[in-house]
Design an enzyme around this catalytic site. Structure first.
Site, PDB file in Angstrom:
ATOM      1  N   GLU A  88     104.737 148.523 100.992  1.00 10.40           N
ATOM      2  CA  GLU A  88     103.336 148.076 101.110  1.00 10.40           C
ATOM      3  C   GLU A  88     102.393 149.274 101.224  1.00 10.40           C
ATOM      4  OE1 GLU A  88     104.408 145.396 104.392  1.00 10.40           O
ATOM      5  OE2 GLU A  88     103.326 143.827 103.325  1.00 10.40           O
ATOM      6  N   GLU A 103     111.538 141.825 104.169  1.00 16.31           N
ATOM      7  CA  GLU A 103     111.110 141.201 105.426  1.00 16.31           C
ATOM      8  C   GLU A 103     111.746 139.833 105.643  1.00 16.31           C
ATOM      9  OE1 GLU A 103     109.160 142.905 103.439  1.00 16.31           O
ATOM     10  OE2 GLU A 103     107.660 144.047 104.548  1.00 16.31           O
TER      11      GLU A 103
HETATM   12  C1  3H9 Z   1     108.140 145.405 107.864  1.00 14.10           C
HETATM   13  O1  3H9 Z   1     108.027 146.407 107.241  1.00 14.10           O
HETATM   14  C2  3H9 Z   1     107.003 144.487 108.176  1.00 14.10           C
HETATM   15  C3  3H9 Z   1     105.759 144.717 107.376  1.00 14.10           C
HETATM   16  O2  3H9 Z   1     105.772 143.976 106.187  1.00 14.10           O
HETATM   17  C4  3H9 Z   1     104.508 144.260 108.062  1.00 14.10           C
HETATM   18  C5  3H9 Z   1     104.161 144.803 109.370  1.00 14.10           C
HETATM   19  C6  3H9 Z   1     102.804 144.335 109.841  1.00 14.10           C
HETATM   20  N1  3H9 Z   1     112.507 149.992 112.131  1.00 14.10           N
HETATM   21  O3  3H9 Z   1     120.680 150.766 108.734  1.00 14.10           O
HETATM   22  P1  3H9 Z   1     120.994 152.111 109.241  1.00 14.10           P
HETATM   23  C7  3H9 Z   1     117.128 152.210 112.335  1.00 14.10           C
HETATM   24  S1  3H9 Z   1     109.628 144.925 108.495  1.00 14.10           S
HETATM   25  C8  3H9 Z   1     113.153 150.521 113.171  1.00 14.10           C
HETATM   26  O4  3H9 Z   1     122.179 152.297 110.098  1.00 14.10           O
HETATM   27  P2  3H9 Z   1     121.452 153.025 106.560  1.00 14.10           P
HETATM   28  C9  3H9 Z   1     118.413 151.419 112.539  1.00 14.10           C
HETATM   29  O5  3H9 Z   1     118.268 150.494 113.590  1.00 14.10           O
HETATM   30  C10 3H9 Z   1     110.747 146.204 108.048  1.00 14.10           C
HETATM   31  N2  3H9 Z   1     114.391 151.053 113.074  1.00 14.10           N
HETATM   32  O6  3H9 Z   1     121.030 153.210 108.069  1.00 14.10           O
HETATM   33  C11 3H9 Z   1     119.387 152.538 112.839  1.00 14.10           C
HETATM   34  O7  3H9 Z   1     119.197 152.909 114.193  1.00 14.10           O
HETATM   35  P3  3H9 Z   1     120.438 153.401 115.066  1.00 14.10           P
HETATM   36  C12 3H9 Z   1     111.148 146.116 106.635  1.00 14.10           C
HETATM   37  C13 3H9 Z   1     114.981 151.039 111.885  1.00 14.10           C
HETATM   38  O8  3H9 Z   1     121.376 154.351 105.953  1.00 14.10           O
HETATM   39  C14 3H9 Z   1     118.893 153.690 111.971  1.00 14.10           C
HETATM   40  O9  3H9 Z   1     117.534 153.374 111.645  1.00 14.10           O
HETATM   41  N3  3H9 Z   1     112.200 147.063 106.379  1.00 14.10           N
HETATM   42  C15 3H9 Z   1     114.360 150.502 110.766  1.00 14.10           C
HETATM   43  O10 3H9 Z   1     122.703 152.255 106.464  1.00 14.10           O
HETATM   44  C16 3H9 Z   1     119.666 153.840 110.685  1.00 14.10           C
HETATM   45  O11 3H9 Z   1     119.696 152.586 110.026  1.00 14.10           O
HETATM   46  C17 3H9 Z   1     113.487 146.735 106.529  1.00 14.10           C
HETATM   47  O12 3H9 Z   1     113.832 145.634 106.839  1.00 14.10           O
HETATM   48  C18 3H9 Z   1     113.058 149.957 110.906  1.00 14.10           C
HETATM   49  N4  3H9 Z   1     112.374 149.445 109.877  1.00 14.10           N
HETATM   50  O13 3H9 Z   1     120.340 152.102 105.922  1.00 14.10           O
HETATM   51  C19 3H9 Z   1     114.469 147.837 106.261  1.00 14.10           C
HETATM   52  N5  3H9 Z   1     115.196 150.614 109.717  1.00 14.10           N
HETATM   53  O14 3H9 Z   1     120.988 154.595 114.366  1.00 14.10           O
HETATM   54  C20 3H9 Z   1     115.453 147.906 107.376  1.00 14.10           C
HETATM   55  C21 3H9 Z   1     116.297 151.231 110.169  1.00 14.10           C
HETATM   56  O15 3H9 Z   1     119.850 153.665 116.404  1.00 14.10           O
HETATM   57  N6  3H9 Z   1     116.359 149.033 107.260  1.00 14.10           N
HETATM   58  N7  3H9 Z   1     116.168 151.496 111.478  1.00 14.10           N
HETATM   59  O16 3H9 Z   1     121.392 152.237 115.052  1.00 14.10           O
HETATM   60  C22 3H9 Z   1     117.379 149.062 106.377  1.00 14.10           C
HETATM   61  O17 3H9 Z   1     117.557 148.191 105.547  1.00 14.10           O
HETATM   62  C23 3H9 Z   1     118.328 150.221 106.489  1.00 14.10           C
HETATM   63  O18 3H9 Z   1     118.192 150.763 107.773  1.00 14.10           O
HETATM   64  C24 3H9 Z   1     118.116 151.348 105.459  1.00 14.10           C
HETATM   65  C25 3H9 Z   1     119.040 152.547 105.808  1.00 14.10           C
HETATM   66  C26 3H9 Z   1     118.465 150.832 104.064  1.00 14.10           C
HETATM   67  C27 3H9 Z   1     116.700 151.856 105.463  1.00 14.10           C
END
Ligand code: 3H9
Length: 697
Positions: free
Chosen positions: A105, A125
């Protein structure tokens, strides 16, 4: 700026580099730093354009999920985007890694976007039970049209950079150094002196879609079926529809309302809990992340049956050469044939190419010689569930396997310590319990024996991710986490039949609760004969199921079990013959049959899971309640929007859970309804399984 956003000048381009490891989540610090940096660039007469890039492994992976549920802090993402979009100097986003959710976004609020070929872009999301709440539902359809936006937003599945380029989400794909390329692009567009393109102003595709409102109804029906029970996809569609019915500001207001509704919903709370639960499950307190691992370059599977074949596919999919050993040529041919036809089916659906099919088959080496596993780094035994047989296999492996090889058993119930004791190397022995179909189900129960070495555990937890599985660590007990709880669940499902239900009553209540299928449809799918054989071997009975088996009703494979099936359909049809058996056997145990409502059915089955889960937790078989949730969602199709059985219990309130369990005990439903002491304690403290996890168990 602040320490999360660096500001540098490269000629006339201000380069903003965000550095917020691990995934550059757009938390308040990043938003504040970015806003200040953009304002500084606007104010600086030397700056003609802005390049926005991220340090580390990825572009922004989204809003900071940990901030959800807290009061919004200014600047919000939307306020930041407003500043960006109105910026009089062009802003170019340089994308690598993943641009997800609020990350994409943010890129859409820039004037231009370029990406490296390996970048991935998406709005996931919906998987957190929310919708893109920072303009994603309004801007994406303006770029790619309503149909494609619905698909991307409702499935949450990302796309690659090249596809994003074709669809118009990014303006260019660059092979070179991303930072340099972004600066060059910014320099170039600044020199052109065109009016700055803003996605919000692009109305052509939106106006076109406004003339076809039927698209939205069709999408609603589609996602009501394919994402049954989930609120978020329906809200996503409403938000996208609003883009076609209102001006940009109106659409943004509607998106905000729908986003807030979802954010406050129990479904989203559950799905966010689950996001962190999956990641937490990989962490094992006494096995640090930096534990040295054993190298896994080759694998071997003992057994080419349904389980062995499915397991082998996981390794081939991950590019790991794998030997599959069987005892007869016929079994080997059959096993490899099933694998090939599975791959060919996937290719027909367009998910992999014909070349992929051949490449994966080429990684599999069939063998009739046990000695062919001698070079494998990991050997997984997937033979018949029989302790003597497993011990025999492990004793052989002990002689053949190279030093350091991991010896894993796919047992679903048996004592991993006893299996390990058949070898002279118990530290190298571990349980890897895959779920059927093993090439599809995402759960992997990693069963730690008393003597399993830490590096073996660390290796297997990481390997799980490599082969596309979600690992959960379990201790040794009969059935580990998942099947031990399932046992308690089935006991209640049967008890309900004896008391007054028919299979369809139980299955309907459980299906309506959100599981893919109820216990009896599930038993028919799995086959009734396996548990019948085990009951006979162990001197147990289950009169209704025993009688069905005596009639040759083994489930779907014989077109009859708890239900009837036609040759052409797997839809279960209630069968009067079964109804009569259920009634007869019920009346042998109870004087009368009674009406049982859906609420009692759900509580009996689900609280049986919860009570047993609490015992498992107390015994240390599971490390956390959230690990049990991961087990049930990924291994048993528990609805993710309820967060898993333990989270569901938390949402009910453990005081209410305890009261209901005590009520079942008082009603004479058996000693299994003795409340787990952990539930009694947590209920008395007014706390929850989540609190228990947070306190470290
Ligand atoms: C959003 O954006 C809402 C908006 O539309 C509107 C707002 C108003 N936040 O998965 P991993 C942490 S909603 C906080 O093991 P990988 C995760 O907990 C968001 N923390 O790594 C972990 O922590 P820890 C939309 C986050 O390489 C560490 O990062 N986005 C977030 O296997 C490593 O993560 C998503 O839904 C976050 N957004 O995969 C994407 N993301 O080491 C969510 C990650 O302490 N994330 N962490 O356990 C993912 O899909 C995967 O983390 C990603 C990396 C593909 C990025």
């Amino acid at each position: 700026m602040n320490d999360l956003v660096r500001y540098a000048l490269d000629g006339n381009v201000a380069v903003l580099t965000v550095d917020n490891p691990p995934v550059n989540a757009l938390g308040i610090g990043v938003r504040t730093g970015l806003k200040e940096a953009i304002e500084r660039a606007i104010a600086d007469p030397e700056v003609d354009a802005i390049a926005l890039v991220c340090a580390g492994r990825t572009f922004f992976a989204g809003a900071d999920i940990a901030e959800f549920g807290k009061p919004p802090a200014s600047p919000t993402l939307r306020e930041l985007h407003d500043v960006m979009e109105r910026c009089p100097k062009p802003i170019v986003a340089g994308i690598h890694g993943t641009a997800l959710g609020g990350g994409l976004e943010t890129a859409l609020a820039c004037h231009y976007r370029i990406a490296v070929p390996g970048a991935v872009l998406g709005l996931p999301e919906v998987k957190l039970g929310i919708l893109p709440g920072a303009g994603g539902t309004q801007r994406l359809p303006r770029l790619v049209g309503v149909e494609k936006a619905i698909e991307m937003i409702c499935t949450g599945e990302p796309i690659g950079a090249r596809q994003a380029h074709q669809m118009g989400v990014v303006d260019a794909v660059t092979e070179g150094d991303l930072r340099e390329a972004t600066i060059d692009y910014a320099d170039h567009v600044a020199a052109e002196d065109h009016p700055l393109p803003r996605v919000r102003d692009r109305d052509r595709l939106i106006a076109e879609a406004a003339r076809r409102p039927e698209v939205f109804q069709a999408a609603r029906e589609h996602y009501a079926k394919t994402r049954r029970g989930l609120m978020a996809p329906q809200h996503c569609i409403s938000a996208i529809q609003a883009a076609t019915e209102m001006d940009f500001e109106g659409g943004m207001r509607r998106e905000r309302e729908l986003f807030t509704e979802l954010l406050n919903s129990d479904q989203s709370k559950a799905q966010r809990h689950f996001f962190f639960a999956e990641r937490q499950a990989r962490k094992i307190p006494d096995v640090p992340r930096d534990t040295t691992q054993r190298e896994i370059a080759t694998a071997a599977i003992i057994g080419a049956g349904t389980m062995g074949g499915g397991i082998a596919m996981n390794f081939a999919n991950a590019g790991v050469p794998t030997v599959i050993v069987e005892t007869s040529q016929e079994a080997l041919d059959r096993g490899l044939g099933v694998i090939r036809s599975n791959y060919e089916r996937t290719a027909r659906k367009g998910r992999i190419s014909d070349k992929d099919v051949e490449a994966r088959m080429a990684l599999l080496t069939p063998s009739l010689e046990f000695t062919d596993v001698s070079d494998a780094d990991i050997i997984i035994e997937a033979v018949f569930e029989n302790m003597d047989l497993k011990k025999e296999v492990f004793a052989k492996l002990d002689i053949i396997a190279k030093p350091g090889a991991i010896l894993a058993t796919n047992t679903s119930t048996l004592d991993v310590n006893a299996i390990a004791a058949a070898t002279a190397r118990p530290p190298s022995v571990i349980g890897l319990h895959f779920f059927s179909p093993a090439n599809v189900m995402r759960l992997l129960e990693v069963v730690r024996g008393d003597k399993t070495a830490k590096d073996v555990i660390a290796t297997c937890m990481d390997l799980a991710k490599r082969i596309g599985k979600v690992p959960v660590l379990a201790g040794v007990c009969h059935g580990f986490i998942g099947n031990r709880m399932l046992h308690a669940y089935f006991d209640q499902a049967y008890a309900l039949l004896y008391e007054g239900c028919q299979p369809r009553d139980v299955d309907k209540a459980i299906h309506d609760f959100g599981l893919k299928m109820g216990p009896f449809a599930m038993a028919d799918l799995a086959g009734l004969d396996v548990s019948w054989r085990i009951r006979k071997e162990t001197g147990q009975t289950q009169p209704i199921a025993d009688r069905l088996c005596e009639l040759g009703r083994f489930g779907q494979k014989t077109e009859a079990g708890f239900y009837r099936y036609s040759q052409y359909s797997r839809t279960p049809q209630p069968d009067p013959e079964v109804a009569a058996i259920v009634e007869e056997e019920g009346l042998k145990l109870h004087d009368t049959r009674r009406e049982i409502d859906a609420e009692e059915i759900v509580n009996r089955c689900m609280l049986a899971l919860v009570n047993e889960g609490a015992k498992i937790l107390e015994e240390g078989i599971a490390l956390r309640a959230s690990d049990i949730d991961v087990t049930y969602v990924h291994g048993y199709s528990f609805p993710v929007y309820r967060g898993g059985p333990m989270f569901w219990a938390d949402m009910l309130g453990l005081d209410r859970v305890l009261e209901t369990i005590k009520g079942f005990h008082a009603a004479g439903h058996g000693d299994v309804w003795q409340p787990a002491p952990l539930i009694e304690r947590l209920a008395a403290e007014g706390s929850s399984f989540q609190d228990h996890d947070q306190a470290g168990g």
